[in-house]
Design a protein around this motif. Structure first.
Motif, PDB file in Angstrom:
ATOM      1  N   LEU A 102       0.824  -1.206   0.000  1.00 45.92           N
ATOM      2  CA  LEU A 102       0.000   0.000   0.000  1.00 45.92           C
ATOM      3  C   LEU A 102       0.860   1.258   0.000  1.00 45.92           C
ATOM      4  CD1 LEU A 102      -2.844   1.244   0.149  1.00 45.92           C
ATOM      5  CD2 LEU A 102      -2.662   1.125   2.655  1.00 45.92           C
ATOM      6  N   HIS A 103       1.981   1.217   0.700  1.00 43.34           N
ATOM      7  CA  HIS A 103       2.911   2.349   0.763  1.00 43.34           C
ATOM      8  C   HIS A 103       4.292   1.873   0.315  1.00 43.34           C
ATOM      9  CE1 HIS A 103      -0.203   3.387   3.872  1.00 43.34           C
ATOM     10  NE2 HIS A 103      -0.192   4.502   3.158  1.00 43.34           N
ATOM     11  N   PRO A 104       4.496   1.724  -0.987  1.00 44.45           N
ATOM     12  CA  PRO A 104       5.746   1.134  -1.490  1.00 44.45           C
ATOM     13  C   PRO A 104       6.992   1.949  -1.180  1.00 44.45           C
ATOM     14  CG  PRO A 104       4.455   2.041  -3.295  1.00 44.45           C
ATOM     15  CD  PRO A 104       3.580   2.075  -2.080  1.00 44.45           C
ATOM     16  N   MET A 105       6.841   3.244  -0.912  1.00 41.45           N
ATOM     17  CA  MET A 105       7.994   4.067  -0.554  1.00 41.45           C
ATOM     18  C   MET A 105       8.053   4.333   0.948  1.00 41.45           C
ATOM     19  SD  MET A 105       8.097   6.773  -3.749  1.00 41.45           S
ATOM     20  CE  MET A 105       9.579   7.568  -3.168  1.00 41.45           C
ATOM     21  N   GLY A 106       7.297   3.548   1.712  1.00 44.17           N
ATOM     22  CA  GLY A 106       7.316   3.707   3.149  1.00 44.17           C
ATOM     23  C   GLY A 106       6.426   4.850   3.603  1.00 44.17           C
ATOM     24  N   THR A 107       6.522   5.161   4.887  1.00 44.24           N
ATOM     25  CA  THR A 107       5.663   6.186   5.488  1.00 44.24           C
ATOM     26  C   THR A 107       6.494   7.348   6.021  1.00 44.24           C
ATOM     27  OG1 THR A 107       5.708   4.968   7.581  1.00 44.24           O
ATOM     28  CG2 THR A 107       3.856   4.523   6.098  1.00 44.24           C
ATOM     29  N   GLY A 108       7.593   7.651   5.359  1.00 45.02           N
ATOM     30  CA  GLY A 108       8.497   8.687   5.843  1.00 45.02           C
ATOM     31  C   GLY A 108       7.856  10.059   5.963  1.00 45.02           C
ATOM     32  N   ARG A 109       6.843  10.332   5.134  1.00 46.35           N
ATOM     33  CA  ARG A 109       6.219  11.659   5.161  1.00 46.35           C
ATOM     34  C   ARG A 109       5.119  11.767   6.212  1.00 46.35           C
ATOM     35  NH1 ARG A 109       5.192  13.034  -1.126  1.00 46.35           N
ATOM     36  NH2 ARG A 109       4.403  15.000  -0.280  1.00 46.35           N
ATOM     37  N   ALA A 110       4.917  10.719   7.015  1.00 53.86           N
ATOM     38  CA  ALA A 110       3.937  10.799   8.103  1.00 53.86           C
ATOM     39  C   ALA A 110       4.306  11.905   9.086  1.00 53.86           C
ATOM     40  CB  ALA A 110       3.843   9.456   8.826  1.00 53.86           C
ATOM     41  N   ILE A 111       5.609  12.133   9.269  1.00 52.89           N
ATOM     42  CA  ILE A 111       6.046  13.175  10.208  1.00 52.89           C
ATOM     43  C   ILE A 111       5.553  14.544   9.770  1.00 52.89           C
ATOM     44  CG2 ILE A 111       8.257  13.427   9.021  1.00 52.89           C
ATOM     45  CD1 ILE A 111       7.464  13.924  12.785  1.00 52.89           C
ATOM     46  N   ASN A 112       5.391  14.768   8.471  1.00 48.88           N
ATOM     47  CA  ASN A 112       4.889  16.050   7.994  1.00 48.88           C
ATOM     48  C   ASN A 112       3.428  16.256   8.406  1.00 48.88           C
ATOM     49  OD1 ASN A 112       7.365  16.388   6.750  1.00 48.88           O
ATOM     50  ND2 ASN A 112       6.651  15.714   4.757  1.00 48.88           N
ATOM     51  N   PHE A 113       2.641  15.181   8.352  1.00 42.72           N
ATOM     52  CA  PHE A 113       1.241  15.266   8.772  1.00 42.72           C
ATOM     53  C   PHE A 113       1.146  15.638  10.249  1.00 42.72           C
ATOM     54  CE2 PHE A 113      -2.206  12.917  10.930  1.00 42.72           C
ATOM     55  CZ  PHE A 113      -3.301  13.587  10.410  1.00 42.72           C
ATOM     56  N   TYR A 114       1.937  14.987  11.088  1.00 43.08           N
ATOM     57  CA  TYR A 114       1.886  15.278  12.519  1.00 43.08           C
ATOM     58  C   TYR A 114       2.434  16.674  12.821  1.00 43.08           C
ATOM     59  CZ  TYR A 114       0.367  10.571  13.613  1.00 43.08           C
ATOM     60  OH  TYR A 114      -0.369   9.419  13.696  1.00 43.08           O
ATOM     61  N   SER A 115       3.390  17.113  12.039  1.00 41.13           N
ATOM     62  CA  SER A 115       3.900  18.474  12.214  1.00 41.13           C
ATOM     63  C   SER A 115       2.825  19.502  11.899  1.00 41.13           C
ATOM     64  CB  SER A 115       5.121  18.696  11.315  1.00 41.13           C
ATOM     65  OG  SER A 115       6.185  17.841  11.679  1.00 41.13           O
ATOM     66  N   LEU A 116       1.990  19.222  10.891  1.00 37.75           N
ATOM     67  CA  LEU A 116       0.889  20.130  10.576  1.00 37.75           C
ATOM     68  C   LEU A 116      -0.144  20.141  11.703  1.00 37.75           C
ATOM     69  CD1 LEU A 116      -0.395  22.047   8.517  1.00 37.75           C
ATOM     70  CD2 LEU A 116      -1.546  20.068   7.509  1.00 37.75           C
ATOM     71  N   LEU A 117      -0.415  18.977  12.292  1.00 30.31           N
ATOM     72  CA  LEU A 117      -1.318  18.928  13.440  1.00 30.31           C
ATOM     73  C   LEU A 117      -0.797  19.795  14.583  1.00 30.31           C
ATOM     74  CD1 LEU A 117      -2.412  15.170  13.784  1.00 30.31           C
ATOM     75  CD2 LEU A 117      -3.724  17.089  12.858  1.00 30.31           C
ATOM     76  N   VAL A 118       0.508  19.710  14.805  1.00 37.07           N
ATOM     77  CA  VAL A 118       1.108  20.501  15.877  1.00 37.07           C
ATOM     78  C   VAL A 118       0.947  21.992  15.597  1.00 37.07           C
ATOM     79  CG1 VAL A 118       3.306  21.136  16.955  1.00 37.07           C
ATOM     80  CG2 VAL A 118       2.722  18.729  16.621  1.00 37.07           C
TER      81      VAL A 118
END
Length: 301
Positions: free
Chosen positions: A66-82
């Motif tokens: 489902l995520h062939p390049m991994g989930t490295g950009r998840a940190i960007n989502f949480y940074s936006l939440l912050v």
């Protein structure tokens, strides 16, 4: 800041936890709106750091179909939440509290306790900011802070530094507001201090959110890295010319897609072997480059 060593986040979490406890106690004693706003701000910051740690953990998950390049950009989502929490929980609530105090005109009590707590908080926040600045300087020693802010691809470190700067500026405003209240005996100064802190937090949150949104949409590698990759490829004897070069920051890692005109080879297998060597050398020279998509092509002359 590397994903394996989120030191700046831990520095900020420890500092804000201690500061929040002290501020709430001082706000209860003194009745200071500025102090209460600062206490809410520090509590929100603790939650923000926990969100960043969660984001870093999720960004390390391995690739899946489902995520062939991994989930490295998840940190960007949480940074936006912050950034959103900093805007609403920190900034908007501080403005609301200031307006409430402005209407109620509640007097301060134990003001010297408030001033002492603010002084201690300044020291703790300065230590947290020092930890973040040390991480920033380790990676980009020659950039101004503003240039780093605009060009960095580390959304977590961006948020921590933004929070720390906002916290120190907010503490300075609260200190001045409480001091003016003591000198004049007018609680309006304290209420105005709370409103000013809220406006400051919302402005910084908007700046941080703008930068993080750009990362979520998809940014290239940093300008320095892109120039270095371009120079590295142009210096290769196997490559005649570069037709196009695309870099994409993916969390802490980078994807490179390059279209090149190769020198003449007698056999296609020989050219493929040369491309494999280029890719291996590129990844060895730039450890953050995880994916390389190399396309040989011809230039119409």
């Amino acid at each position: 800041m590397s994903a394996e060593s989120p030191k700046a986040i831990f520095y900020a979490l420890a500092a804000n936890l201690g500061i929040a406890i002290i501020k709430f106690a001082a706000a209860a004693f003194t009745g200071s709106g500025s102090m209460f706003a600062e206490a809410i701000h520090s509590t929100a910051d603790c939650g923000n750091q926990l969100l960043l740690l969660l984001g870093l953990r999720q960004s390390r998950e391995p690739p899946t179909p489902l995520h062939p390049m991994g989930t490295g950009r998840a940190i960007n989502f949480y940074s936006l939440l912050v950034a959103l929490l900093l805007f609403f929980v920190g900034g908007a609530f501080s403005v609301y509290e200031g307006i409430h105090r402005l209407i109620a005109r509640e007097p301060l009590q134990y003001v010297y306790i408030a001033l002492g707590v603010l002084g201690i908080s300044v020291v703790l926040e300065a230590l947290s900011l020092y930890g973040a600045m040390r991480e920033i300087r380790a990676g980009t020693p020659n950039k101004s802070l503003w240039r780093w802010f605009r060009e960095t691809r580390d959304s977590d470190l961006l948020v921590v530094a933004g929070e720390d700067i906002a916290a120190l500026a907010g503490l300075a405003i609260a200190f001045v507001a409480v001091l003016l209240t003591v000198i004049t005996g007018n609680p309006v100064w304290d209420a105005c201090g709370s409103i000013a802190i809220g406006i400051l937090l919302m402005l910084i949150a908007l700046l941080v959110a703008r930068e993080v949104k750009s990362m979520i949409v998809g940014e290239s590698a940093s300008p320095e890295m892109r120039r270095e990759i371009d120079a590295f490829l142009r210096a290769r004897p196997e490559i005649r010319s570069i037709i196009s070069l695309i870099t994409l920051q993916w969390g802490k890692e980078v994807m490179v897609a390059v279209q090149c005109e190769m020198i003449d080879y007698d056999h296609s297998r020989t050219m493929v072997e040369a491309i494999n060597v280029i890719e291996a050398d590129l990844q060895a020279h730039f450890p953050v480059v995880r994916w390389v998509f190399f396309e040989p092509d011809f230039v119409n002359r």
